[in-house]
Design an enzyme around this catalytic site. Structure first.
Site: not given
Lengths: 431, 431
Positions: A14, A16-18, A82, A173, A302
């Site tokens: 992954g 993403g941010f992590g 994966v 938003e 997450d």
């Protein structure tokens, strides 16, 4: 895939941010890193709603993972999917090969969930990927087009009714921006229908908007939204969504466009780890983000369910994912240096921000709370600062300045037609 | 659709260069204009290859038709698809209604054609729409990803072989940019494969590249391309295209990515007019761009086949389409004023430009011919000047400056997966 490198191998699933934070922290020539993602880009999700609402173009908030990591010579990026994880063999099964690991960081995040109502997905698209954003952009823009073509006043109004389900940051938003588009961007462009007659309804099942914020900020957010023209209904559950609209409790509401910002479920990859999951499908990890019995496997972002020493859960937000990714990387580096004990993970709350629309936002930094114009400036500076890439920062600022002065939104371009849309009689084909 | 307006009604089919120029020229309160397009945007096609090669994002070269015409109060934009045209009733049948017209301007342009080999379409995508550009971007970027994942050197090379079919402006631009991406943009980003080993082959059936230019400019273009690393094969016909690559004459060449820039056919709407078509499907119109026996119907742009007083055909380029659109509009205004005779249409050749790659281009203005850096600057200024919208001009210039200094291409974001790709075993799913 040939494996002749003797260095310890960290596999990260992954980008993403992590996952990306972990990869960057592992910039150490004594080990090698393989980052696997099924997309070729890192996505700055906090601004994804602006791609969905035609304010930004996709490349402004996305950057190729390869480009981000090109100078980190111990890191390899693989575009692959994966399929499975074999904890005993320490092996990841990809769609196109296998990877052996010494350490594994699972950071595949979350997707939107419909609380067991998977059939709602076709009627109420959620917002997690760029493709999702294009779907929402297409449906919103085409709804105004259909209203223009419709002679019957009642059916025309159905095309001008928009429902956003979920009063968290994304829902707030989306609703605020939709109201701004209807009131300020489009009015002069239609000849037969009036976009200002659009109704934007924001529905939240819980008692207030933005539950992550203090109560008085929730109230301020609601007042700011109502000033923009959004109708807010809290304490209202959506019980059905179909072609005709939604049912709120037992009251039907005709609306041709319904957007989903309510539910989040952890990535299905969590199930491949054969460990206990919480109700949202998240993996329950130890205080150092490990799997029980597998100190070589970390779960971050997450997908991880982790409690703080003070008992509070870590929220599913980008700063938390980044902190977890960095923590996992530092743990691995410490263990490779032979250090035995590592302090458990602690989430540092740097504050929360949510924007509502034109020059309105709410902000909370510990006990410091504020809203309105100043909060909006803080939101703007923070979001531009955390964007990856100098070019993106510049272009996003330029786009915002331009939108601010002209009320225009430059990305009002309908692209493609997804399968759900094509089988959907509500939308024109081939547009 | 209710029709209570007594003013003469001009219906324009197609919002490309021809249709849009006509609509703008008809900015006169004594008549009303309806512009129909099945897409919501006008597309600046001369820069579409840059969206395909990840240099620009889609909204930079597209603008909503409604936004362009918002200040022209006699103009209505309809997002719809044309099903049929009834010349006797003076009526256009749309997918969602009918339109009565007093004057009709048909400007639906051209699409790519495979010379009767429609099965080549899935293997060799062409470039006419934004969706086409995304398909090409996806295939090109994924080819480098597949090469990185491939252990077998021969199969890896197949993923690094690119064939561009057609040596006109689009083919030359695509081939030059692909070579630049392989040699300058990507090399530091891959760990196992070397993008510099990419072969870009440009195949042209005719005797030289850029047949619209003078012979010596064709030679210069070829030399500039070869300097960038492109192999050029003129006088070479493609006889087959499939999963494995192409057959050139009787010589097979393995290549996983084939792009089509060879054939163009007029829009199928020409057949609905029940008049003689030329070999490319274009409508043979009178010197004043009318249909025979129907002076109220005009055909402009790539769909029109019109000969000049000097016998030369009008080329299928953007300036010609704009001139024809404006001419048709002026004819209509003249006739509404009661003027009987109008000068026949004359194409004014303002010159031709084609860019080849980094700081290389060819230009021809009448007898004035030049190539290289100066031609490139002229190309740049002309293309930015003709872009619609101040914001787009600014962003495109910024993107080009950034690409120039960094060799990066900011839009390297893989979006979606089209149906052809999904049924195509050569490409990974879900990436």
């Amino acid at each position: 895939m040939a494996d002749t490198d003797a260095r310890p191998h960290v596999v990260i699933l992954g980008g993403g941010f992590g996952g990306l934070a972990a990869a960057r922290q592992l910039d150490d020539p004594s080990l090698r890193v393989t980052l696997v993602d099924r997309r070729n880009h890192h996505l700055f999700q906090p601004l994804l709603y602006q791609v969905a609402t035609a304010g930004l173009s996709a490349p402004s908030i996305a950057a190729p993972l390869r480009q981000i990591l090109r100078k980190q010579s111990n890191a390899t990026v693989l575009l692959d999917e994966v399929l499975d994880i074999d904890l005993a063999k320490r092996q990841v099964q990809l769609a196109h090969g296998t990877l052996d690991y010494d350490f594994l960081i699972v950071a595949t995040g979350a997707t939107h969930a419909y609380f067991g109502h998977d059939d709602w997905a076709q009627h109420a698209p959620g917002l997690k990927t760029l493709d999702d954003a294009f779907t929402i952009r297409r449906r919103v823009l085409l709804a105004f087009e259909r209203a223009e073509r419709e002679d019957d006043p009642e059916r025309r109004q159905e095309w001008l009714n928009f429902v956003v389900v979920g009063g968290g940051a994304t829902g707030v938003e989306l609703a605020g921006t939709l109201a701004e588009i209807a009131r300020h961007t489009l009015p002069r462009e239609f000849r037969r229908s009036d976009p200002r007659r659009a109704n934007v309804l924001l529905v939240e099942a819980g008692p207030r908007l933005l539950p992550a914020f203090a109560t008085d900020l929730s109230e301020k957010a609601q007042r700011q939204l109502e000033k923009l023209g959004v109708q807010v209904r809290t304490g209202t559950a959506v019980t059905a969504i179909d072609d005709n609209g939604v049912i709120l409790g037992d009251q039907p509401l005709s609306a041709r466009t319904v957007l989903w910002a309510a539910g989040v479920a952890a990535s299905p990859l969590g199930r491949k780890l054969h460990v206990p999951l919480d109700r949202a499908g998240r993996v329950q990890v130890s205080p150092d983000l490990n799997l029980p019995d597998h100190p070589e496997v970390f779960v971050v972002g997450d997908l991880a369910s982790v409690s703080q020493p003070d008992g509070k859960p870590v929220p599913g937000v980008a700063p938390a994912a980044k902190q977890m990714g960095r923590y996992a990387a530092l743990c691995i580096l410490a263990r490779l240096r032979g250090e035995k004990t590592v302090q458990p993970f602690r989430y540092r709350d740097d504050g929360s921000l949510a924007t509502i629309g034109r020059m309105a936002a709410v902000a909370q930094f510990g006990r410091l709370k504020f809203s309105g114009l100043f909060a909006w400036w803080v939101w703007l500076v923070a979001h531009v600062y955390f964007l990856i890439g100098f070019r993106n920062r510049l272009v996003v600022l330029l786009d915002w300045a331009w939108s601010y002065w002209t009320y225009q939104r430059h990305a009002r371009i309908v692209i493609g037609s997804d399968q759900a849309d094509e089988s959907d009689s509500r939308l024109p084909k081939d547009v």
